[in-house]
Scaffold this motif. Structure first.
Motif, short mmCIF file in Angstrom:
data_model
loop_
_atom_site.label_atom_id
_atom_site.label_comp_id
_atom_site.label_asym_id
_atom_site.label_seq_id
_atom_site.Cartn_x
_atom_site.Cartn_y
_atom_site.Cartn_z
N ARG A 54 0.84 -1.20 0.00
CA ARG A 54 0.00 0.00 0.00
C ARG A 54 0.87 1.25 0.00
NH1 ARG A 54 -3.23 -0.02 5.07
NH2 ARG A 54 -1.28 0.51 6.06
N ALA A 76 -11.09 -8.90 -5.72
CA ALA A 76 -12.39 -9.43 -5.32
C ALA A 76 -12.44 -9.76 -3.84
CB ALA A 76 -12.72 -10.68 -6.13
N TYR A 78 -10.97 -7.95 -1.61
CA TYR A 78 -10.64 -6.74 -0.88
C TYR A 78 -11.79 -5.77 -0.82
CZ TYR A 78 -6.16 -6.77 1.08
OH TYR A 78 -5.15 -7.01 1.95
N PRO A 79 -11.81 -4.96 0.26
CA PRO A 79 -12.82 -3.92 0.33
C PRO A 79 -12.63 -2.97 -0.85
CG PRO A 79 -11.10 -3.57 1.97
CD PRO A 79 -10.90 -4.93 1.40
N ALA A 80 -13.72 -2.53 -1.43
CA ALA A 80 -13.65 -1.57 -2.53
C ALA A 80 -12.77 -0.43 -2.07
CB ALA A 80 -15.04 -1.05 -2.87
N ASN A 81 -11.74 -0.15 -2.84
CA ASN A 81 -10.72 0.71 -2.27
C ASN A 81 -10.94 2.17 -2.57
OD1 ASN A 81 -7.68 1.57 -1.66
ND2 ASN A 81 -8.38 -0.24 -0.54
N THR A 82 -10.55 2.93 -1.59
CA THR A 82 -10.88 4.33 -1.59
C THR A 82 -9.65 5.16 -1.87
OG1 THR A 82 -10.52 4.21 0.77
CG2 THR A 82 -12.77 4.03 0.01
N ASN A 83 -8.87 5.36 -0.84
CA ASN A 83 -7.82 6.36 -0.92
C ASN A 83 -6.51 5.87 -1.49
OD1 ASN A 83 -9.34 8.36 -0.03
ND2 ASN A 83 -8.53 8.45 2.03
N ASN A 84 -6.05 4.76 -0.99
CA ASN A 84 -4.70 4.42 -1.36
C ASN A 84 -4.64 3.29 -2.37
OD1 ASN A 84 -5.48 2.65 0.81
ND2 ASN A 84 -4.64 4.21 2.17
N LEU A 86 -3.18 -0.06 -4.11
CA LEU A 86 -2.60 -1.34 -3.72
C LEU A 86 -1.97 -2.02 -4.93
CD1 LEU A 86 -5.40 -2.74 -1.35
CD2 LEU A 86 -3.41 -1.37 -0.78
#
Lengths: 210, 210
Positions: A54, A76, A78-84, A86
DNA sequence: AAAAATCTGTTGCGTATGCAACAAAAATAT
DNA sequence: ATATTTTTGTTGCATACGCAACAGATTTTT
């Protein structure tokens, strides 16, 4: 359940049949995948090692996951990613199997036995992934470095049924895995040695208690 | 994939057919299960809330997992446990479905469609559990309380598509979830308010940045 | 075999955070 | 409606730990 090795062999023998899978090799340092809009993709590491990295908005790099033989990963899971952002980075040369998440559920027209077995094996891998994740959470929720280390050693020790264990990665990586500062961890290791809890010779650790 | 609700309905409608499942209700405060030599058992929380609790050898209590609707848990998903004892405690009245892990893999003689669907649904639940676990690890690996809080808020915010969010449990529980001291967390919340990052009214938080 | 990169151990410093204790507020039980 | 329990906010204190910097050891690359 079959052995790790059997699962491993099954996965390596996969050739595309009723649905599409892709195998690709990566060199050390290459990006295997990013967690950004590939919600459908699942990946299995067939050989080699890789890290889930990250970068936060300050550019700080953290290893949030470490993958090895038969690790399953992909956005799939992982939480739907917001800020950073990966990335999965090849730490060594790697072979990776890619396929679409949907294939786990869609019944193929031929109802072929391969497809069935494939789903089953994947589900088993996912379950062992859950165990891995729970292990890590168990460690991460310990309140200080000493407890994290000792718990980690205990887990290794009870796996190997031995008071002498060998750390399976570098201490730098171990610090990342436990989410603590490396130098602080080394300091704590020294204390544990001084106080007679453990002996340490390179990556070999012997537990002196109990 | 079906909605949460559909899965929920399916699970509630289960009656024992080709293999044995058990439903049981628990009162608040009761122990639903312990993680000790029941390696075969899987549990699904049909209604209510429960915590996974660890007592370490000093008697310190830590909440290491929090379960709610459709959470799947059980020792089969946990590392073989060594030192400390794990309990699942009903935080409210609960309905729980129990079944044996093996039933996920054993093909029933009749090859009945129920069994198939059951396995599929469970596997989906397990995958969403993986997402949950990864979410938590993502948070636990942040290096300070501020980042943990802000990341947590971000996740909630992007789920609800709103800058105003409602914390789904008590702040005491949130501190446990993030594995930080409650008073230290409250302190950090106050700082975030002072510095104009957030507004707080009870469990309602409004993000003022971006 | 030499050069470059990575890993390891150590130490000083500052601070974030755990801990304990308390009172007020809110929620739950009687 | 009252009593009891749980939650929340605050604050002082001590310290565990993150950070930075460095040197030596080890590993990898060329």
């Amino acid at each position: 359940m079959q052995s790790e090795e059997e699962i491993s062999n099954f996965l390596k023998s996969i050739e595309t049949r009723c649905f599409k899978t892709t195998k690709r090799s990566f060199f050390k340092g290459e990006t295997i995948t990013t967690y950004l809009e590939k919600r459908n993709q699942l990946c299995i590491l067939l050989t080699g090692e890789a890290d889930l990295i990250r970068y936060d908005f300050n550019g700080n790099k953290t290893i949030i996951g470490q993958f090895s033989n038969n690790s399953i990963f992909g956005e799939a899971l992982y939480p739907a990613n917001t800020n950073n952002e990966l990335f999965v980075l090849a730490k060594t040369n790697c072979d990776v199997l890619f396929f679409s998440y949907d294939n786990l559920w869609i019944k193929c027209k031929q109802n072929c036995s391969f497809h069935k077995e494939f789903s089953e094996q994947i589900n088993k891998l996912i379950i062992s992934q859950v165990v891995e994740l729970n292990t890590r959470i168990e460690l991460l929720t310990k309140k200080n470095i000493r407890d994290k280390l000792l718990s980690y050693f205990d887990i290794l020790s009870s796996k190997k049924l031995s008071k002498t264990i060998s750390i399976p990665f570098t201490f730098t990586d171990l610090a990342d895995y436990l989410s603590v500062d490396r130098s602080a961890m080394t300091r704590e290791l020294s204390h544990l040695i001084e106080e007679g809890f453990i002996e340490k010779k390179g990556k070999k650790i012997t537990l002196l208690y109990e």
